[in-house]
Write a protein that holds these residues in place. Sequence first.
Motif, PDB file in Angstrom:
ATOM      1  N   ASP A   1     -17.818  -2.255  -4.738  1.00  0.00           N
ATOM      2  CA  ASP A   1     -18.112  -3.224  -5.798  1.00  0.00           C
ATOM      3  C   ASP A   1     -17.009  -3.227  -6.859  1.00  0.00           C
ATOM      4  O   ASP A   1     -16.830  -2.269  -7.602  1.00  0.00           O
ATOM      5  CB  ASP A   1     -19.467  -2.851  -6.433  1.00  0.00           C
ATOM      6  CG  ASP A   1     -19.905  -3.831  -7.503  1.00  0.00           C
ATOM      7  OD1 ASP A   1     -19.130  -4.775  -7.802  1.00  0.00           O
ATOM      8  OD2 ASP A   1     -21.005  -3.650  -8.039  1.00  0.00           O
ATOM      9  N   ARG A   2     -16.285  -4.325  -6.943  1.00  0.00           N
ATOM     10  CA  ARG A   2     -15.165  -4.435  -7.888  1.00  0.00           C
ATOM     11  C   ARG A   2     -15.623  -4.405  -9.342  1.00  0.00           C
ATOM     12  O   ARG A   2     -14.859  -4.060 -10.230  1.00  0.00           O
ATOM     13  CB  ARG A   2     -14.451  -5.784  -7.703  1.00  0.00           C
ATOM     14  CG  ARG A   2     -13.731  -5.910  -6.432  1.00  0.00           C
ATOM     15  CD  ARG A   2     -13.208  -7.322  -6.233  1.00  0.00           C
ATOM     16  NE  ARG A   2     -12.226  -7.279  -5.159  1.00  0.00           N
ATOM     17  CZ  ARG A   2     -10.931  -7.113  -5.363  1.00  0.00           C
ATOM     18  NH1 ARG A   2     -10.427  -7.042  -6.563  1.00  0.00           N
ATOM     19  NH2 ARG A   2     -10.101  -7.048  -4.345  1.00  0.00           N
ATOM     20  N   ALA A   3     -16.872  -4.831  -9.568  1.00  0.00           N
ATOM     21  CA  ALA A   3     -17.365  -4.907 -10.945  1.00  0.00           C
ATOM     22  C   ALA A   3     -17.768  -3.536 -11.472  1.00  0.00           C
ATOM     23  O   ALA A   3     -18.038  -3.365 -12.651  1.00  0.00           O
ATOM     24  CB  ALA A   3     -18.553  -5.857 -11.017  1.00  0.00           C
ATOM     25  N   ASN A   4     -17.799  -2.559 -10.591  1.00  0.00           N
ATOM     26  CA  ASN A   4     -18.178  -1.205 -10.983  1.00  0.00           C
ATOM     27  C   ASN A   4     -16.903  -0.399 -11.242  1.00  0.00           C
ATOM     28  O   ASN A   4     -16.128  -0.111 -10.331  1.00  0.00           O
ATOM     29  CB  ASN A   4     -19.003  -0.598  -9.846  1.00  0.00           C
ATOM     30  CG  ASN A   4     -19.421   0.816 -10.142  1.00  0.00           C
ATOM     31  OD1 ASN A   4     -18.706   1.543 -10.819  1.00  0.00           O
ATOM     32  ND2 ASN A   4     -20.566   1.193  -9.657  1.00  0.00           N
TER      33      ASN A   4
ATOM     34  N   GLY B   1     -11.923  -0.989  -7.864  1.00  0.00           N
ATOM     35  CA  GLY B   1     -12.199  -1.482  -9.218  1.00  0.00           C
ATOM     36  C   GLY B   1     -12.395  -0.366 -10.220  1.00  0.00           C
ATOM     37  O   GLY B   1     -12.599  -0.618 -11.407  1.00  0.00           O
ATOM     38  N   GLY B   2     -12.374   0.891  -9.758  1.00  0.00           N
ATOM     39  CA  GLY B   2     -12.513   2.038 -10.664  1.00  0.00           C
ATOM     40  C   GLY B   2     -11.347   2.080 -11.641  1.00  0.00           C
ATOM     41  O   GLY B   2     -10.242   1.619 -11.335  1.00  0.00           O
ATOM     42  N   TYR B   3     -11.608   2.632 -12.826  1.00  0.00           N
ATOM     43  CA  TYR B   3     -10.526   2.786 -13.791  1.00  0.00           C
ATOM     44  C   TYR B   3      -9.538   3.835 -13.294  1.00  0.00           C
ATOM     45  O   TYR B   3      -9.928   4.847 -12.710  1.00  0.00           O
ATOM     46  CB  TYR B   3     -11.080   3.211 -15.153  1.00  0.00           C
ATOM     47  CG  TYR B   3     -11.697   2.091 -15.938  1.00  0.00           C
ATOM     48  CD1 TYR B   3     -11.215   0.791 -15.826  1.00  0.00           C
ATOM     49  CD2 TYR B   3     -12.760   2.325 -16.799  1.00  0.00           C
ATOM     50  CE1 TYR B   3     -11.783  -0.239 -16.554  1.00  0.00           C
ATOM     51  CE2 TYR B   3     -13.333   1.297 -17.534  1.00  0.00           C
ATOM     52  CZ  TYR B   3     -12.843   0.014 -17.406  1.00  0.00           C
ATOM     53  OH  TYR B   3     -13.401  -1.000 -18.120  1.00  0.00           O
TER      54      TYR B   3
ATOM     55  N   ARG C   1      -4.407   8.241 -16.256  1.00  0.00           N
ATOM     56  CA  ARG C   1      -3.564   7.774 -17.367  1.00  0.00           C
ATOM     57  C   ARG C   1      -2.215   7.238 -16.900  1.00  0.00           C
ATOM     58  O   ARG C   1      -1.527   6.565 -17.652  1.00  0.00           O
ATOM     59  CB  ARG C   1      -3.397   8.872 -18.407  1.00  0.00           C
ATOM     60  CG  ARG C   1      -2.588  10.066 -17.942  1.00  0.00           C
ATOM     61  CD  ARG C   1      -2.451  11.058 -19.067  1.00  0.00           C
ATOM     62  NE  ARG C   1      -1.548  12.134 -18.693  1.00  0.00           N
ATOM     63  CZ  ARG C   1      -1.208  13.132 -19.491  1.00  0.00           C
ATOM     64  NH1 ARG C   1      -1.714  13.207 -20.707  1.00  0.00           N
ATOM     65  NH2 ARG C   1      -0.382  14.050 -19.089  1.00  0.00           N
ATOM     66  N   ASP C   2      -1.852   7.554 -15.625  1.00  0.00           N
ATOM     67  CA  ASP C   2      -0.607   7.032 -15.079  1.00  0.00           C
ATOM     68  C   ASP C   2      -0.814   5.791 -14.206  1.00  0.00           C
ATOM     69  O   ASP C   2       0.123   5.317 -13.552  1.00  0.00           O
ATOM     70  CB  ASP C   2       0.111   8.125 -14.285  1.00  0.00           C
ATOM     71  CG  ASP C   2       0.445   9.319 -15.173  1.00  0.00           C
ATOM     72  OD1 ASP C   2       0.860   9.090 -16.330  1.00  0.00           O
ATOM     73  OD2 ASP C   2       0.269  10.464 -14.722  1.00  0.00           O
ATOM     74  N   GLY C   3      -2.041   5.288 -14.177  1.00  0.00           N
ATOM     75  CA  GLY C   3      -2.299   4.037 -13.467  1.00  0.00           C
ATOM     76  C   GLY C   3      -2.733   4.189 -12.015  1.00  0.00           C
ATOM     77  O   GLY C   3      -2.879   3.198 -11.313  1.00  0.00           O
ATOM     78  N   HIS C   4      -2.947   5.411 -11.552  1.00  0.00           N
ATOM     79  CA  HIS C   4      -3.423   5.623 -10.175  1.00  0.00           C
ATOM     80  C   HIS C   4      -4.944   5.666 -10.147  1.00  0.00           C
ATOM     81  O   HIS C   4      -5.544   6.415 -10.914  1.00  0.00           O
ATOM     82  CB  HIS C   4      -2.932   6.964  -9.620  1.00  0.00           C
ATOM     83  CG  HIS C   4      -1.452   7.150  -9.643  1.00  0.00           C
ATOM     84  ND1 HIS C   4      -0.627   6.658  -8.659  1.00  0.00           N
ATOM     85  CD2 HIS C   4      -0.643   7.772 -10.547  1.00  0.00           C
ATOM     86  CE1 HIS C   4       0.625   6.977  -8.946  1.00  0.00           C
ATOM     87  NE2 HIS C   4       0.647   7.647 -10.090  1.00  0.00           N
TER      88      HIS C   4
ATOM     89  N   THR D   1      -7.786  -3.065  -9.530  1.00  0.00           N
ATOM     90  CA  THR D   1      -8.053  -4.494  -9.686  1.00  0.00           C
ATOM     91  C   THR D   1      -7.386  -4.985 -10.975  1.00  0.00           C
ATOM     92  O   THR D   1      -7.123  -4.182 -11.881  1.00  0.00           O
ATOM     93  CB  THR D   1      -9.564  -4.775  -9.778  1.00  0.00           C
ATOM     94  OG1 THR D   1     -10.086  -4.021 -10.885  1.00  0.00           O
ATOM     95  CG2 THR D   1     -10.283  -4.400  -8.503  1.00  0.00           C
ATOM     96  N   PRO D   2      -7.115  -6.293 -11.088  1.00  0.00           N
ATOM     97  CA  PRO D   2      -6.501  -6.823 -12.313  1.00  0.00           C
ATOM     98  C   PRO D   2      -7.309  -6.456 -13.558  1.00  0.00           C
ATOM     99  O   PRO D   2      -6.750  -6.156 -14.606  1.00  0.00           O
ATOM    100  CB  PRO D   2      -6.515  -8.334 -12.077  1.00  0.00           C
ATOM    101  CG  PRO D   2      -6.549  -8.506 -10.606  1.00  0.00           C
ATOM    102  CD  PRO D   2      -7.311  -7.328 -10.057  1.00  0.00           C
ATOM    103  N   GLU D   3      -8.609  -6.456 -13.430  1.00  0.00           N
ATOM    104  CA  GLU D   3      -9.474  -6.144 -14.572  1.00  0.00           C
ATOM    105  C   GLU D   3      -9.313  -4.682 -15.021  1.00  0.00           C
ATOM    106  O   GLU D   3      -9.228  -4.392 -16.214  1.00  0.00           O
ATOM    107  CB  GLU D   3     -10.914  -6.418 -14.155  1.00  0.00           C
ATOM    108  CG  GLU D   3     -11.825  -6.664 -15.305  1.00  0.00           C
ATOM    109  CD  GLU D   3     -13.276  -6.707 -14.852  1.00  0.00           C
ATOM    110  OE1 GLU D   3     -13.554  -6.912 -13.665  1.00  0.00           O
ATOM    111  OE2 GLU D   3     -14.120  -6.514 -15.729  1.00  0.00           O
TER     112      GLU D   3
END
Length: 307
Positions: A45-48, A54-56, A59-62, A125-127
């Motif tokens: 689920d991308r919204a999760n 879709g996970g955050y 701190r280095d973007g991985h 994801t972009p979000e």
Amino acid sequence: ARAGARVVSTWDFGVPANRAAWALLGPGGKALDAVEAGVQIPEADRANHSVGLGGYPDRDGHVTLDASIMDGDGRCGAVACIERIVHPIRVARRVMEVTPHVLLVGEGALQFAREQGFHEQDLLTPEAEKAWHAWMKEAKYRPVPNSENRDYHQSLGLPGGKHNHDTIGMLAVDAHGHLAGACTTSGMAWKLHGRVGDSPIIGAGLYVDGEVGGATSTGVGEEVIRNAGSFLVVELMRQGRSPQEACEEAVRRIVKKRPDGAKELQVGFLALRRDGAVGAFAIQHGFTYAVCDADSQDRVFGSPSVY
Ligand code: SD4
């Protein structure tokens, strides 16, 4: 007397996950297959923003994922800090079934997944990338537990912030009386690269013993690891505590060890005894869990808490 099949999972996003598990459990399927199928719903689920795709990111973007699976007979498998795989729970099960090991991490876990034929894809994801950029602008460079991230998310005007999104931990007992559990997460948002939480650590984020029951946790993984949380819950049940009493004791032990009384922290435990009895307890108000059985498929309960 043996209770019928039942599946429970953390947070309100456990409802659709439980339904996917129930599609197997209901007709008499195995608990292990059910939990593996169930937790794949939030993973995909991308919204999760706290599980799988879709996970955050760290701190280095991985986007790095942790997952574990355990059967009531003691077999277990896990992956930690794995990237580019949408369903780490499936890799965890393969670790359990086709290797002599329990836990694979990072590059090695990805290499194993590739060998097993898993498809790779970018999980950022972009979000989630937008939220990461906004976080970097604030330049605190400080990881935020997902349970605290709700307000932050809302302050950015991003959708999804109103929900209690965190790790999914799922426990099931099937019609044959077998138990299994699964736990999967993208971990703490903006964590240090390489950070591993409680979710892939057997005994911390997940523990299942077919003679007793199972437990799983959500919230700040470091506190759960320090206290061998899920193992503790199961051992307390073995000694005769109810699932509710066992979860409460495990939470109180975490709180007692913190000089500040854990006022800023969230940890929640969910337990399922082999007879189907359920317990839950958290440090902060707001922890919810979903229960699904033959009587009702989508019940959500608010867990009692210290604060
Ligand atoms: C972890 N329990 O990795 C998980 C999820 C989390 O704030 O980050 N909660 O610690």
